[in-house]
Design a protein around this motif. Structure first.
Motif, PDB file in Angstrom:
ATOM      1  N   GLY A   1      -5.289  -7.799   0.996  1.00 31.03           N
ATOM      2  CA  GLY A   1      -4.100  -7.874   0.344  1.00 31.03           C
ATOM      3  C   GLY A   1      -4.266  -6.951  -0.993  1.00 31.03           C
ATOM      4  O   GLY A   1      -5.176  -6.170  -1.256  1.00 31.03           O
ATOM      5  N   PHE A   2      -3.160  -6.756  -1.677  1.00 27.30           N
ATOM      6  CA  PHE A   2      -2.935  -5.807  -2.765  1.00 27.30           C
ATOM      7  C   PHE A   2      -2.730  -6.612  -3.986  1.00 27.30           C
ATOM      8  O   PHE A   2      -2.059  -7.597  -4.063  1.00 27.30           O
ATOM      9  CB  PHE A   2      -2.242  -4.798  -2.528  1.00 27.30           C
ATOM     10  N   ARG A   3      -3.139  -5.964  -5.293  1.00 28.21           N
ATOM     11  CA  ARG A   3      -2.913  -6.771  -6.485  1.00 28.21           C
ATOM     12  C   ARG A   3      -1.858  -5.892  -7.109  1.00 28.21           C
ATOM     13  O   ARG A   3      -1.949  -4.657  -7.250  1.00 28.21           O
ATOM     14  CB  ARG A   3      -4.102  -6.766  -7.338  1.00 28.21           C
ATOM     15  N   ILE A   4      -0.679  -6.470  -7.806  1.00 25.99           N
ATOM     16  CA  ILE A   4       0.425  -5.700  -8.494  1.00 25.99           C
ATOM     17  C   ILE A   4       0.549  -5.991  -9.831  1.00 25.99           C
ATOM     18  O   ILE A   4       0.510  -7.567  -9.891  1.00 25.99           O
ATOM     19  CB  ILE A   4       1.516  -5.921  -7.470  1.00 25.99           C
ATOM     20  N   GLN A   5       0.805  -5.331 -10.618  1.00 25.69           N
ATOM     21  CA  GLN A   5       1.205  -5.864 -12.229  1.00 25.69           C
ATOM     22  C   GLN A   5       2.047  -4.840 -12.658  1.00 25.69           C
ATOM     23  O   GLN A   5       1.956  -3.650 -12.578  1.00 25.69           O
ATOM     24  CB  GLN A   5      -0.137  -5.474 -12.845  1.00 25.69           C
ATOM     25  N   ILE A   6       3.238  -5.426 -13.138  1.00 24.04           N
ATOM     26  CA  ILE A   6       4.333  -4.667 -13.487  1.00 24.04           C
ATOM     27  C   ILE A   6       4.354  -4.674 -15.134  1.00 24.04           C
ATOM     28  O   ILE A   6       4.241  -5.863 -15.741  1.00 24.04           O
ATOM     29  CB  ILE A   6       5.525  -5.446 -12.959  1.00 24.04           C
ATOM     30  N   ARG A   7       4.193  -3.682 -15.539  1.00 27.08           N
ATOM     31  CA  ARG A   7       4.003  -3.401 -17.327  1.00 27.08           C
ATOM     32  C   ARG A   7       3.110  -4.420 -17.758  1.00 27.08           C
ATOM     33  O   ARG A   7       3.477  -5.209 -18.797  1.00 27.08           O
ATOM     34  CB  ARG A   7       5.520  -3.640 -17.788  1.00 27.08           C
ATOM     35  N   GLY A   8       1.798  -4.500 -17.459  1.00 24.41           N
ATOM     36  CA  GLY A   8       0.908  -5.070 -18.024  1.00 24.41           C
ATOM     37  C   GLY A   8       0.667  -6.554 -17.632  1.00 24.41           C
ATOM     38  O   GLY A   8       1.574  -7.213 -17.250  1.00 24.41           O
ATOM     39  N   GLN A   9      -0.280  -7.134 -18.238  1.00 22.75           N
ATOM     40  CA  GLN A   9      -0.504  -8.655 -18.140  1.00 22.75           C
ATOM     41  C   GLN A   9      -0.354  -9.399 -19.343  1.00 22.75           C
ATOM     42  O   GLN A   9      -0.765  -9.090 -20.484  1.00 22.75           O
ATOM     43  CB  GLN A   9      -2.020  -8.859 -17.691  1.00 22.75           C
TER      44      GLN A   9
ATOM     45  N   GLU B   1       0.858  -1.289  -0.025  1.00 28.53           N
ATOM     46  CA  GLU B   1       0.079  -0.024  -0.194  1.00 28.53           C
ATOM     47  C   GLU B   1       0.633   1.212  -0.060  1.00 28.53           C
ATOM     48  O   GLU B   1       0.330   2.323  -0.658  1.00 28.53           O
ATOM     49  CB  GLU B   1      -0.950   0.046   1.167  1.00 28.53           C
ATOM     50  N   ALA B   2       1.983   1.450   0.757  1.00 25.10           N
ATOM     51  CA  ALA B   2       2.904   2.505   0.809  1.00 25.10           C
ATOM     52  C   ALA B   2       3.574   2.585  -0.532  1.00 25.10           C
ATOM     53  O   ALA B   2       4.174   3.603  -0.794  1.00 25.10           O
ATOM     54  CB  ALA B   2       4.001   2.073   1.963  1.00 25.10           C
ATOM     55  N   VAL B   3       3.600   1.603  -1.525  1.00 22.42           N
ATOM     56  CA  VAL B   3       4.176   1.917  -2.811  1.00 22.42           C
ATOM     57  C   VAL B   3       3.208   2.253  -3.934  1.00 22.42           C
ATOM     58  O   VAL B   3       3.592   2.974  -4.957  1.00 22.42           O
ATOM     59  CB  VAL B   3       4.769   0.387  -3.328  1.00 22.42           C
ATOM     60  N   GLN B   4       2.012   2.293  -3.453  1.00 24.09           N
ATOM     61  CA  GLN B   4       0.944   2.890  -4.526  1.00 24.09           C
ATOM     62  C   GLN B   4       1.237   4.206  -5.102  1.00 24.09           C
ATOM     63  O   GLN B   4       1.403   5.108  -4.308  1.00 24.09           O
ATOM     64  CB  GLN B   4      -0.539   2.577  -3.905  1.00 24.09           C
ATOM     65  N   GLY B   5       1.519   4.205  -6.502  1.00 20.92           N
ATOM     66  CA  GLY B   5       1.390   5.472  -7.049  1.00 20.92           C
ATOM     67  C   GLY B   5       2.831   6.062  -7.121  1.00 20.92           C
ATOM     68  O   GLY B   5       2.989   7.224  -7.396  1.00 20.92           O
ATOM     69  N   GLN B   6       3.802   5.369  -6.569  1.00 14.87           N
ATOM     70  CA  GLN B   6       5.159   5.910  -6.390  1.00 14.87           C
ATOM     71  C   GLN B   6       6.139   5.421  -7.517  1.00 14.87           C
ATOM     72  O   GLN B   6       7.092   6.106  -7.690  1.00 14.87           O
ATOM     73  CB  GLN B   6       6.007   5.402  -5.093  1.00 14.87           C
ATOM     74  N   VAL B   7       5.818   4.165  -8.242  1.00 12.64           N
ATOM     75  CA  VAL B   7       6.767   3.815  -9.324  1.00 12.64           C
ATOM     76  C   VAL B   7       6.017   3.612 -10.611  1.00 12.64           C
ATOM     77  O   VAL B   7       4.958   3.133 -10.676  1.00 12.64           O
ATOM     78  CB  VAL B   7       7.216   2.315  -8.831  1.00 12.64           C
ATOM     79  N   ALA B   8       6.475   4.306 -11.550  1.00 16.57           N
ATOM     80  CA  ALA B   8       6.044   4.675 -12.935  1.00 16.57           C
ATOM     81  C   ALA B   8       5.997   2.843 -13.458  1.00 16.57           C
ATOM     82  O   ALA B   8       6.783   2.330 -13.329  1.00 16.57           O
ATOM     83  CB  ALA B   8       6.788   5.242 -13.883  1.00 16.57           C
ATOM     84  N   GLY B   9       4.647   2.297 -14.002  1.00 14.84           N
ATOM     85  CA  GLY B   9       4.741   1.076 -14.773  1.00 14.84           C
ATOM     86  C   GLY B   9       4.301  -0.138 -13.982  1.00 14.84           C
ATOM     87  O   GLY B   9       4.332  -0.887 -14.169  1.00 14.84           O
ATOM     88  N   VAL B  10       4.236   0.525 -12.431  1.00 14.47           N
ATOM     89  CA  VAL B  10       3.747  -0.594 -11.367  1.00 14.47           C
ATOM     90  C   VAL B  10       2.442  -0.059 -11.061  1.00 14.47           C
ATOM     91  O   VAL B  10       2.385   0.691 -10.448  1.00 14.47           O
ATOM     92  CB  VAL B  10       4.780  -0.383 -10.360  1.00 14.47           C
ATOM     93  N   ASP B  11       1.390  -1.079 -11.242  1.00 14.11           N
ATOM     94  CA  ASP B  11      -0.052  -0.658 -11.047  1.00 14.11           C
ATOM     95  C   ASP B  11      -0.532  -1.675  -9.974  1.00 14.11           C
ATOM     96  O   ASP B  11      -0.442  -2.737  -9.841  1.00 14.11           O
ATOM     97  CB  ASP B  11      -0.816  -1.429 -12.276  1.00 14.11           C
ATOM     98  N   ILE B  12      -0.804  -0.968  -8.648  1.00 12.48           N
ATOM     99  CA  ILE B  12      -1.170  -1.524  -7.413  1.00 12.48           C
ATOM    100  C   ILE B  12      -2.598  -1.229  -7.021  1.00 12.48           C
ATOM    101  O   ILE B  12      -2.777   0.024  -6.957  1.00 12.48           O
ATOM    102  CB  ILE B  12       0.094  -1.201  -6.407  1.00 12.48           C
ATOM    103  N   SER B  13      -3.133  -2.245  -6.620  1.00  8.73           N
ATOM    104  CA  SER B  13      -4.559  -1.668  -6.038  1.00  8.73           C
ATOM    105  C   SER B  13      -5.029  -2.480  -5.084  1.00  8.73           C
ATOM    106  O   SER B  13      -4.841  -3.998  -5.029  1.00  8.73           O
ATOM    107  CB  SER B  13      -5.676  -1.790  -7.423  1.00  8.73           C
ATOM    108  N   ASN B  14      -5.913  -2.164  -4.106  1.00  9.40           N
ATOM    109  CA  ASN B  14      -6.337  -2.919  -3.057  1.00  9.40           C
ATOM    110  C   ASN B  14      -7.464  -3.742  -3.452  1.00  9.40           C
ATOM    111  O   ASN B  14      -8.341  -3.609  -4.413  1.00  9.40           O
ATOM    112  CB  ASN B  14      -7.079  -1.907  -2.093  1.00  9.40           C
TER     113      ASN B  14
END
Length: 1006
Positions: free
Chosen positions: A162-170, A141-154
């Motif tokens: 938990g959180f879902r994370i996707q790096i540069r698409g699926q 949650e603390a990483v949300q919105g801080q890194v380009a290309g890393v999509d994090i959502s609750n």
């Protein structure tokens, strides 16, 4: 009296002269040590005071020194700060050296580190301050919105979610998660860690960076380094970081009030009467012809059921650490406790963390160390059915019976007074249901390193992981599904063990202008999972899930499962630099996996990356505003086999069956299916081009990246012809492409002795598309279309509501006024599946984040937001509360269509259909009513803090002390009308309400 007055007057007149004797002025000029150029904006502060100034455009300054001033602190962005004794001088000229610390900053990459300036791949790094100051229970949650290309959502709004994370698409049709590596241990996530224990997070995004992890790097790699004994360089320090918070439900959906819902219910009964030309009266909808129901409507005696379940939650986080260095041994010990009470009754999450890390330089050649992390989690989720029914119950129902005044099992069946829905009273459900989970999660590593000569080292690391999880559930008598039945319960135990044994050799050598670094690796991985469970019905009493053996033997059922797999790996990586300007990284990893078919177990994953530090060229020497400028280009291959279970490539006899054995019925075991003897790795090829920049002596910095990656041989179950007798088998089918751009920018807008302002911005956009499928045809059944994203919303196109003046046209399509209207795409005069189209997809068009930090004297303020735009999801929440064919449950407050009648008002709507006359195209994934725009901009946190002056703290022997207050999720800007757009696609039972958290915390070191 007159003498006293004259003495006071004389003292007041002489005061300026006395002060003038106590103060003096210090003047001088500050320049760049290398170029001799004047430095404007240099900060000068008298230590221990708030007296300070800054240099002007010519580098000059003038500072009035208070009495007793002895020490001056001089600082400037991009230069080494200086602390100087003032003495008795009145003139002090200084020259500042450029700060090379930034040049020496290292980034963690796979199996090692590299100087940030020598980095050739796309890697994002977060320091601990960016993680801990956000007050998050979950590190992601603390990483949300801080890194380009890393999509994090609750994933939900429940406690401990938990959180879902996707790096540069699926890149796979079946989805996938990044690889998490914590202190060298491969884990399934990092939600077991206390954020206060994290030293840094490095995210490897491009294939040249992740290829060193070979078969598991396709979805990106998240490297987490917790606080280590090896990083301790000072005397013993004890620190405490903690906060307490209040979590309040916020932004509740707009449900119908009692009057509106009664209007809706009557309309839902009037509609069939109108369609069938039947009579009706003012009492329609009152199935029992009850005076009690009429009284509740007349007196507006309504119940808003969610108020009975929603509570103010709370958050607590305590983390205490002791670290230090003694006899060449660095140590860190930590313990933490986190507690979150959710906004729904009986929703609670507790986590206990214990940490130890020791690093010992045995002598000049040998080093040994170990790190251990243990977490124990207790989670109570209550009843999903209670969550469902708490919002489903209409406002005309009451939790207690009309005649008895006691809690009633089915409020909608309060006969003879009320006859509506048969749902169980959520208050009764919640108190007679259990859903508890306890999890033990332990990771650790122990290493031994030998450096026989300078530049050469051998290191062996053994890193085990152990997870044990127990889940118990119970549904008591008269809960949902157990009306007039005895209780049911179940318990399951899952044990997961894995280890990584890495053996690596590293060689570093510099020969004049040439720098070499070579790493070789041999690695063994083992993964073992065991599960067993027991379920029972007709328990004689409510004994929870602890005494399942009391159920009749024929009402008990047991299950068990076991699987084990291994991976063997070899890897080589070489880094070369010439003149610190031209950089090259090449690597290759060979992975062999036991889960794949014979002859296809091994695969090679190579990568190469080039970087050119343009700023070090001679022709850039005159471009003074450029501190660093680096161009990067990389290519790599990564793999994935997560879609293959350990025994999918072996024929298994695990299907129980009966057969005729000589005229006698006998029991036997049959094969479970056919296997694919050619099943192999899913591979992703990626090209990345990037630019790193640092301008105006560190005031402006950031990165720009473009990537293009193609995944081949996607692992998926393929349907087989009916003639084979089997349904499907795992196969390598299809190709998917992801391409996008990422941008990050950090600026130091203002820097003065007493005030600073820094801003960070990031933006990313990804294009996802299927390039090919089996037989090169679209798969309409799975909604996979060549040239489109791997997940799309494929349905009919909403075209309003049929109006009364369109009756004649509606009937030609077999429809009626009040029903939902969809477009006849092919203009054939009828609505068929051929009229479906892609109307959107759940992937964002772009994501971004913005954060800003201001400091004024000892105060600090920070704010952050993140955005996901262009998101369209199928919303289970709207599927439930826009079900206008249901007459007994709560509804969202919308303007529906209603034909003219004698009881209720006529309603006009071109958006929501007529109650009980929705038509065939409103509900379900094949309908149009529940697809919602879930785009949003969310203010993630607002923080205000105060750091006490060190001079004040020295008296009580405290090194540092900061107090702060924090507000999480205070504002959300979105068109979404459900709980929260961040988890808009979550199942309604698990979604949970949106909330705002108010925290107060302290950071102290002794």
């Amino acid at each position: 009296m007159k003498k006293l007055f004259l003495m006071l007057l004389l003292g007041w007149i002489m005061l300026p002269s006395v002060n003038a004797q106590q103060t003096r002025t210090l003047r001088g000029t500050i320049t760049d040590a290398a170029s001799g150029e004047a430095l404007p904006g240099v900060s000068l502060i008298v230590q221990g005071t708030q007296t300070g100034t800054s240099t002007d455009a010519s580098g000059a300054y003038s500072l009035s020194l208070p009495a007793g001033a002895t020490t001056l602190v001089v600082s400037y962005v991009g230069y080494v700060s200086q602390t100087l004794e003032i003495g008795t001088q009145s003139t002090l000229n200084l020259s500042l050296e450029a700060d090379t610390k930034a040049l020496e900053e290292v980034v963690v990459v796979g199996y090692g580190t590299v100087k940030k300036t020598d980095l050739t791949g796309s890697v994002a790094t977060l320091d601990p301050a960016q993680i801990t100051k956000r007050g998050a229970l979950n590190p992601m949650e603390a990483v949300q919105g801080q890194v380009a290309g890393v999509d994090i959502s609750n994933s939900t709004g429940r406690a401990g979610a938990g959180f879902r994370i996707q790096i540069r698409g699926q890149q796979s049709l079946s989805g996938g998660n990044p690889l998490y590596v914590v202190d060298g241990v491969i884990t399934g996530g990092i939600d077991f860690l206390n954020p206060q224990d994290i030293e840094r997070i490095d995210i490897l995004k491009d294939a040249s960076s992740t290829a060193i992890y070979g078969s598991r790097g396709a979805y990106g790699v998240v490297l987490v380094t917790t606080k280590q004994g090896s990083s301790v360089k000072q005397k013993a320090v004890v620190s405490y970081d903690g906060y307490v918070g209040v979590r309040q439900a916020a932004r509740m959906p707009d449900f119908m009030d009692g009057d509106t819902w009664w209007n809706f219910r009557q309309d839902a009964y009037i509609t069939p009467a109108l369609l069938q030309n039947q009579s009706y009266n003012q009492n329609i909808g009152n199935n029992t012809n009850s005076d009690e129901l009429r009284r509740r409507v007349a007196e507006k005696d309504y119940t808003f059921w969610p108020d009975l379940f929603i509570q103010n939650g709370s958050q607590v986080n305590h983390w205490i650490t002791a670290s230090g260095m003694s006899n060449k041994m660095g140590y860190t010990f930590g313990a933490g406790y986190q507690h979150e009470k959710g906004n729904i009754v009986h929703e609670e999450y507790k986590r206990y963390n214990f940490k130890a890390s020791i690093n010992h330089a045995l002598n000049e050649r040998w080093t040994a160390g170990t790190t251990f992390n243990l977490s124990v989690v207790d989670q109570e989720m209550g009843s999903n059915n209670a969550m469902l029914n708490a919002f489903r119950m209409p406002p005309l129902l009451k939790p207690t019976g009309t005649a008895t005044g006691e809690l009633i099992i089915q409020p909608g069946k309060d006969l003879p007074y009320i006859d509506m829905t048969s749902s169980v009273n959520p208050l009764f459900e919640m108190e007679n249901s259990l859903n508890d989970t306890r999890t033990y999660y332990a990771i650790g590593n122990v290493f031994l390193q030998y450096a026989p000569v300078e530049g050469l080292s051998f290191k062996t690391t053994f890193a085990p992981r152990f997870k044990y999880e127990k889940n118990g559930q119970m549904q008591g008598t008269n809960t949902e599904g157990r009306i007039n039945l005895l209780p049911a319960a179940s318990i399951s135990n899952t044990e997961s063990f894995s280890y990584v044994w890495d053996n690596q050799v590293t060689f570093n050598k510099s020969i004049k202008e040439h720098n070499f670094n070579v790493m070789g690796l041999y690695s063994l991985n083992l993964f073992r999972d065991e599960t067993n469970g027991l379920s029972a019905i007709d328990l004689p009493f409510n004994s929870g899930y602890h005494n399942l053996g009391t159920a009749p033997p024929d009402k008990q059922r047991s299950t068990s499962y076991f699987q084990q797999s291994t991976i063997m790996s070899y890897a080589l990586r070489a880094n070369y630099g010439w003149r610190d300007k031209y950089l090259l990284t090449v690597s290759t990893r060979w992975d062999g996996a036991s889960v794949l078919a014979e002859g296809h177990k091994w695969a090679t994953f190579p990568s190469a990356a080039l970087a050119w530090r343009i700023s070090e060229e001679e022709f850039m020497s005159g471009v003074r505003f450029v501190n660093s400028l680096k161009l990067r280009l990389s290519y790599g291959v990564t793999g994935n086999n997560t879609g293959v279970r350990p025994y999918d490539t072996q024929i298994r006899a695990n299907t129980n069956t009966l057969y005729d054995f000589g005229g006698t019925i006998a029991g036997g075991t049959a094969p479970s299916g056919v296997v694919n003897r050619r099943l192999t790795w899913e591979k992703t090829n990626e090209v990345n081009a990037g630019l790193d920049y640092d301008l105006f002596k560190g005031r402006v910095s950031g990165t720009i990246d473009y990537y293009d990656k193609v995944t081949n041989g996607i692992l998926l179950n393929r349907n087989l012809p009916l003639e084979t007798g089997w349904g499907s088998l795992a196969d390598n089918i299809g190709k998917v492409r992801n391409a996008g751009v990422e941008f990050s920018l950090t600026t130091l807008n203002v820097s003065t002795p007493n005030f600073t302002w820094q801003t960070s911005l990031n933006f990313s956009r990804n294009r996802n598309e299927i390039l090919s499928l089996v037989d090169k045809n679209d798969d309409v059944g799975n909604k996979w279309f060549i040239g489109q994203p791997v997940r799309v919303n494929y349905t009919y196109v909403f075209d309003g509501i049929w109006q009364e003046n369109q009756r004649e046209l509606a009937t030609t399509f077999g429809q009626l006024p009040g029903q939902v209207r969809v477009r006849d795409i092919n203009n054939d005069g009828k609505i068929t599946p051929l009229d479906r189209q892609i109307i959107g997809n759940p992937f964002p068009d772009w994501t971004g984040g913005l954060s800003t930090t201001l400091t004024f004297w000892n105060f600090d303020f920070s704010a952050s937001l993140f955005a996901r735009q262009g998101v369209q999801v199928f919303s289970p929440f709207h599927e439930e509360f826009l079900h206008l064919g249901d007459r007994g449950r709560a509804k969202l407050n919308v303007e529906w269509y209603m034909a003219e009648n004698n009881v209720t008002p006529t309603r006009y709507s071109n958006q929501y259909p007529q109650p009980n006359n929705m038509g065939n195209f409103w509900r379900g994934t094949e309908g149009v009513g529940s697809y919602q725009d879930a785009s949003f901009v969310k203010i993630k946190n607002l923080t205000l803090g105060y750091t006490f002056p060190t001079g004040m703290l020295e008296k009580v022997r405290i090194s540092s002390l900061r107090l702060y207050s924090n507000v999480l999720n205070p504002f959300v800007f979105s068109k979404f009308t459900g709980f929260d757009p961040e988890w808009a696609d979550a199942s309604y039972a698990n979604g949970g309400v949106s909330f705002v958290t108010y925290q107060f915390g302290v950071n102290v070191k002794f």
